[in-house]
Every structure is written in C-alpha cells, then in structure tokens.
Design a protein around this motif. Structure first.
Motif, PDB file in Angstrom:
ATOM      1  N   MET A  11       0.858  13.525  -6.220  1.00  0.00           N
ATOM      2  CA  MET A  11       0.533  13.639  -4.814  1.00  0.00           C
ATOM      3  C   MET A  11       0.136  12.025  -4.198  1.00  0.00           C
ATOM      4  N   LEU A  12      -0.314  11.132  -3.144  1.00  0.00           N
ATOM      5  CA  LEU A  12      -0.893  10.566  -2.640  1.00  0.00           C
ATOM      6  C   LEU A  12      -2.026  10.767  -1.359  1.00  0.00           C
ATOM      7  N   CYS A  13      -2.982  11.131  -1.082  1.00  0.00           N
ATOM      8  CA  CYS A  13      -2.729  11.575   0.273  1.00  0.00           C
ATOM      9  C   CYS A  13      -4.201  10.060   1.071  1.00  0.00           C
ATOM     10  N   ASN A  14      -3.448   9.524   1.667  1.00  0.00           N
ATOM     11  CA  ASN A  14      -4.669   8.372   2.146  1.00  0.00           C
ATOM     12  C   ASN A  14      -5.561   8.946   2.903  1.00  0.00           C
ATOM     13  N   CYS A  15      -6.603   9.264   2.857  1.00  0.00           N
ATOM     14  CA  CYS A  15      -7.480  10.107   3.910  1.00  0.00           C
ATOM     15  C   CYS A  15      -8.489   8.914   4.071  1.00  0.00           C
ATOM     16  N   ALA A  16      -8.520   7.781   3.567  1.00  0.00           N
ATOM     17  CA  ALA A  16     -10.320   6.834   3.600  1.00  0.00           C
ATOM     18  C   ALA A  16      -9.994   6.204   4.934  1.00  0.00           C
ATOM     19  N   GLY A  17     -10.998   6.546   5.746  1.00  0.00           N
ATOM     20  CA  GLY A  17     -11.047   5.344   7.043  1.00  0.00           C
ATOM     21  C   GLY A  17     -12.493   6.061   8.096  1.00  0.00           C
ATOM     22  N   ARG A  18     -12.578   5.465   8.978  1.00  0.00           N
ATOM     23  CA  ARG A  18     -13.439   5.735   9.883  1.00  0.00           C
ATOM     24  C   ARG A  18     -12.585   5.603  11.546  1.00  0.00           C
ATOM     25  N   SER A  19     -13.755   5.956  12.154  1.00  0.00           N
ATOM     26  CA  SER A  19     -13.235   5.814  14.079  1.00  0.00           C
ATOM     27  C   SER A  19     -14.121   4.910  14.446  1.00  0.00           C
ATOM     28  N   THR A  20     -14.113   4.368  15.895  1.00  0.00           N
ATOM     29  CA  THR A  20     -15.663   4.079  16.304  1.00  0.00           C
ATOM     30  C   THR A  20     -15.207   4.413  17.977  1.00  0.00           C
ATOM     31  N   ARG A  21     -15.987   3.897  18.256  1.00  0.00           N
ATOM     32  CA  ARG A  21     -15.500   4.539  19.987  1.00  0.00           C
ATOM     33  C   ARG A  21     -16.535   2.389  21.167  1.00  0.00           C
ATOM     34  N   ALA A  35       1.769   3.250  -6.506  1.00  0.00           N
ATOM     35  CA  ALA A  35       3.431   3.578  -5.903  1.00  0.00           C
ATOM     36  C   ALA A  35       4.238   3.482  -7.417  1.00  0.00           C
ATOM     37  N   PRO A  36       4.483   3.042  -8.747  1.00  0.00           N
ATOM     38  CA  PRO A  36       5.088   3.483  -9.712  1.00  0.00           C
ATOM     39  C   PRO A  36       5.057   4.248 -10.343  1.00  0.00           C
ATOM     40  N   LEU A  37       3.744   5.259 -10.276  1.00  0.00           N
ATOM     41  CA  LEU A  37       3.609   7.002 -10.680  1.00  0.00           C
ATOM     42  C   LEU A  37       4.505   7.536  -9.528  1.00  0.00           C
ATOM     43  N   LEU A  38       3.816   7.257  -8.303  1.00  0.00           N
ATOM     44  CA  LEU A  38       4.017   8.735  -6.986  1.00  0.00           C
ATOM     45  C   LEU A  38       6.469   8.009  -7.243  1.00  0.00           C
ATOM     46  N   LEU A  39       6.961   6.543  -7.559  1.00  0.00           N
ATOM     47  CA  LEU A  39       7.987   7.065  -7.769  1.00  0.00           C
ATOM     48  C   LEU A  39       8.835   7.954  -8.522  1.00  0.00           C
ATOM     49  N   ALA A  40       8.065   7.617  -9.839  1.00  0.00           N
ATOM     50  CA  ALA A  40       7.973   7.817 -10.933  1.00  0.00           C
ATOM     51  C   ALA A  40       8.323   9.589 -11.035  1.00  0.00           C
ATOM     52  N   SER A  41       7.624  10.025 -10.686  1.00  0.00           N
ATOM     53  CA  SER A  41       7.460  11.457 -10.336  1.00  0.00           C
ATOM     54  C   SER A  41       8.180  12.450  -9.023  1.00  0.00           C
ATOM     55  N   ARG A  42       8.832  10.983  -8.440  1.00  0.00           N
ATOM     56  CA  ARG A  42       9.337  11.939  -7.046  1.00  0.00           C
ATOM     57  C   ARG A  42       8.558  12.507  -5.838  1.00  0.00           C
ATOM     58  N   GLY A  43       7.562  11.873  -6.071  1.00  0.00           N
ATOM     59  CA  GLY A  43       6.307  12.665  -5.414  1.00  0.00           C
ATOM     60  C   GLY A  43       6.434  12.610  -3.827  1.00  0.00           C
ATOM     61  N   HIS A  44       4.863  12.262  -3.327  1.00  0.00           N
ATOM     62  CA  HIS A  44       4.662  12.245  -1.821  1.00  0.00           C
ATOM     63  C   HIS A  44       3.356  11.602  -1.747  1.00  0.00           C
ATOM     64  N   LEU A  45       3.887  10.868  -0.702  1.00  0.00           N
ATOM     65  CA  LEU A  45       2.419   9.336  -0.192  1.00  0.00           C
ATOM     66  C   LEU A  45       2.594  10.303   1.258  1.00  0.00           C
ATOM     67  N   VAL A  46       1.503  11.003   2.061  1.00  0.00           N
ATOM     68  CA  VAL A  46       0.781  11.115   2.881  1.00  0.00           C
ATOM     69  C   VAL A  46      -0.170   9.778   3.066  1.00  0.00           C
ATOM     70  N   ASN A  47       0.100   9.312   4.788  1.00  0.00           N
ATOM     71  CA  ASN A  47      -0.401   8.759   4.694  1.00  0.00           C
ATOM     72  C   ASN A  47      -2.001   9.381   6.516  1.00  0.00           C
ATOM     73  N   VAL A  48      -2.645   9.682   6.179  1.00  0.00           N
ATOM     74  CA  VAL A  48      -3.590   9.971   7.747  1.00  0.00           C
ATOM     75  C   VAL A  48      -4.089   9.599   8.421  1.00  0.00           C
ATOM     76  N   GLY A  49      -2.430   9.274   9.874  1.00  0.00           N
ATOM     77  CA  GLY A  49      -3.278   8.400  10.538  1.00  0.00           C
ATOM     78  C   GLY A  49      -3.799   9.032  11.883  1.00  0.00           C
ATOM     79  N   SER A  50      -3.300   9.571  12.723  1.00  0.00           N
ATOM     80  CA  SER A  50      -4.119  10.014  13.893  1.00  0.00           C
ATOM     81  C   SER A  50      -3.548   9.317  15.387  1.00  0.00           C
ATOM     82  N   LEU A  51      -3.933  11.172  16.379  1.00  0.00           N
ATOM     83  CA  LEU A  51      -2.806  10.473  17.650  1.00  0.00           C
ATOM     84  C   LEU A  51      -2.868   9.277  17.872  1.00  0.00           C
ATOM     85  N   ALA A  52      -4.283   8.174  18.016  1.00  0.00           N
ATOM     86  CA  ALA A  52      -4.369   7.418  17.975  1.00  0.00           C
ATOM     87  C   ALA A  52      -3.044   6.042  17.365  1.00  0.00           C
TER      88      ALA A  52
END
Length: 269
Positions: free
Chosen positions: A86-96, A126-143
């Motif tokens: 599993m790769l969970c992409n949580c990195a990021g920031r918001s602004t006003r 991606a190569p490791l994720l595809l080999a494991s048939r695992g999970h890619l989680v991209n954290v967006g937002s209601l935005a």
C-alpha cells in the motif's frame, strides 16, 4: 489475523495529521510501516510513537516534491522489503486567500506540494504496487470535488489529484491494482483556527476556520484513518466524508447554478 498483518505500507506525509493517524491504524493491525516526510525531527517523533504502540516502523526522510528524494526513498524501500502492499499519498498543504490574489507562483507551489508529490511517488512505487496487486490511496479533499470561496490555489491542486486518480483507476484496474481517492472534510488539528492567521488578509475571519468556514464538523483523524483502511479492504474507488457532501457534488455537476448557491449557503463569509 488482521488483513494488514505484515503488509508493507508506505505513508507519505506520515509525520502528522491524517498521515500519522493512518500509520497509527496500520501499526495497530500489525503492518510493516514506512513513514516518510520532510522534517527528520517530526518524522522521528512519529516513528517513536508508533514503535511504542508495537508497530514495526521505518522512518525515511524525504521531500516528495523532489524527484531525487522520491527515487532514493523508493529504492531504500525496495531494497529493505522487496514489496509494497500500500502507498498512501498524504503529503501536501492547504492555503487561504482569494483566487485572484493567488499568483501563478502560488498555483505552481500548491500543484507541486499537492499534485506533483502524488505523481512522483506513484510512479516511483508503481512497479512494486502492481507486483503485489495492492492499494494506491491518494488523499485529496472535499476541495477535490468542490471549489469553495477563499481557498486560493488549493482546489485547483486537489482537483488535479482527483483527475489523476480516476485515470489510474481506469487504466490499472485490469492489472489488479486497487486505486482509491479519499476526499475528507477538515481534519481536527491542534492548530485549527490559527494556522492561516498570516494568510488571506482580504478574506472573512470565518474563512480561516477549518474547511474555510464550511458548516462541517472537523473529523477525528483516527476515526478517518479507520475508515480509509476499511475502504481499502473493500477496494472502494472513492471515499467521501461526510458522505452527504456527495449530493452537493452531484448537484454541482448537473446544475452548477444551484450547486453554487448551496455552496455559498454552506460556508461562512
């Protein structure tokens, strides 16, 4: 035995907020966790917390906005574990701020922080994720679904995450990779209400609140993390929290005028 037992799970932006909460939830279920973030001292503190809770944690400092760092982290994970489930992409920031006050440079910075970090990490693992048939989680937002007032360049960067995730979901489904977009409302933080104090002098005071003044209760990060893991196990394509916002998203697509009116009414300012 837990579904996540002994699975190798990489969490970017794992030193605080939702990323740390997801790491905590994985630790409780026996996963092997790799936390990555920019600041070594925060990353070490996060790893120590998860280790005290019994988690098997590796902490690798790196800035996902820089290709050299992404490649180094991915190579280290591949050498140490030989797999990623599993790769969970949580990195990021918001602004006003007002959209017209956001300069091209502001948009570029937010795209780098919220979108290109996701692209770089996804391609590297991606190569490791595809080999494991695992999970890619991209954290967006209601935005990622709606563009409320007074959020500057943030929605544009999160809409890009949503589009990229849908493309990956369509292109990689036949190869067995589960791709999921997570769109949470505002997450509870210790600095809620003060983190944007230096930004957006031209916006209403209420817009500095979590969710830019949205009439939505801030979400407990540990509760949200548990929801993310359950949705992964069900291999759901999207997770939108609170779920009632889906109706506003659908309405905004079908009847933009009505959607805009409701969005104005559901936010302060």
């Amino acid at each position: 035995m837990s579904y996540w037992h002994e699975k190798v799970c990489v969490v970017s932006g794992g030193s605080a907020g939702l990323g740390l909460a997801i790491g905590r939830a994985l630790a409780e279920q026996g996963a092997r966790i790799v936390l990555t973030a920019r600041r070594q001292e925060l990353l070490d503190a996060a790893a120590a917390e998860l280790s005290r809770a019994g988690g098997a944690v590796s902490a690798i400092a790196g800035d996902m906005a820089w290709q050299e760092d992404v490649d180094r982290v991915a190579a280290e994970v591949a050498q140490k574990f030989g797999q990623v489930d599993m790769l969970c992409n949580c990195a990021g920031r918001s602004t006003r701020g007002l959209a017209l006050d956001a300069t091209p440079e502001d948009f570029q910075q937010l795209l780098d922080a919220n979108f290109m970090t996701t692209v770089r990490a996804t391609r590297a693992f991606a190569p490791l994720l595809l080999a494991s048939r695992g999970h890619l989680v991209n954290v967006g937002s209601l935005a990622s679904k709606l563009a409320p007032r007074f959020t500057g360049a943030y929605p544009a960067s999160k809409f890009a995450v949503a589009a990229y995730t849908q493309q990956l979901r369509l292109e990689l489904a036949e190869q067995g990779l589960h791709v999921m977009l997570v769109c949470p409302g505002p997450i509870k933080r210790d600095d809620n209400g003060s983190r944007y104090a230096a930004e957006g002098a031209n916006i209403p005071a209420a817009a500095h609140a979590p969710g830019a003044g949205a009439h939505i209760k801030a979400i407990d990060p540990d509760w949200m993390a548990a929801r993310v893991l359950k949705a992964c196990q069900r291999r759901e394509p999207e997770l939108v929290v609170p779920s009632r916002v889906k109706w506003l998203c659908a309405l905004s697509q079908l009847w933009p005028g009505w959607g805009d009116r409701l969005l104005r009414r559901s936010t302060s300012g």
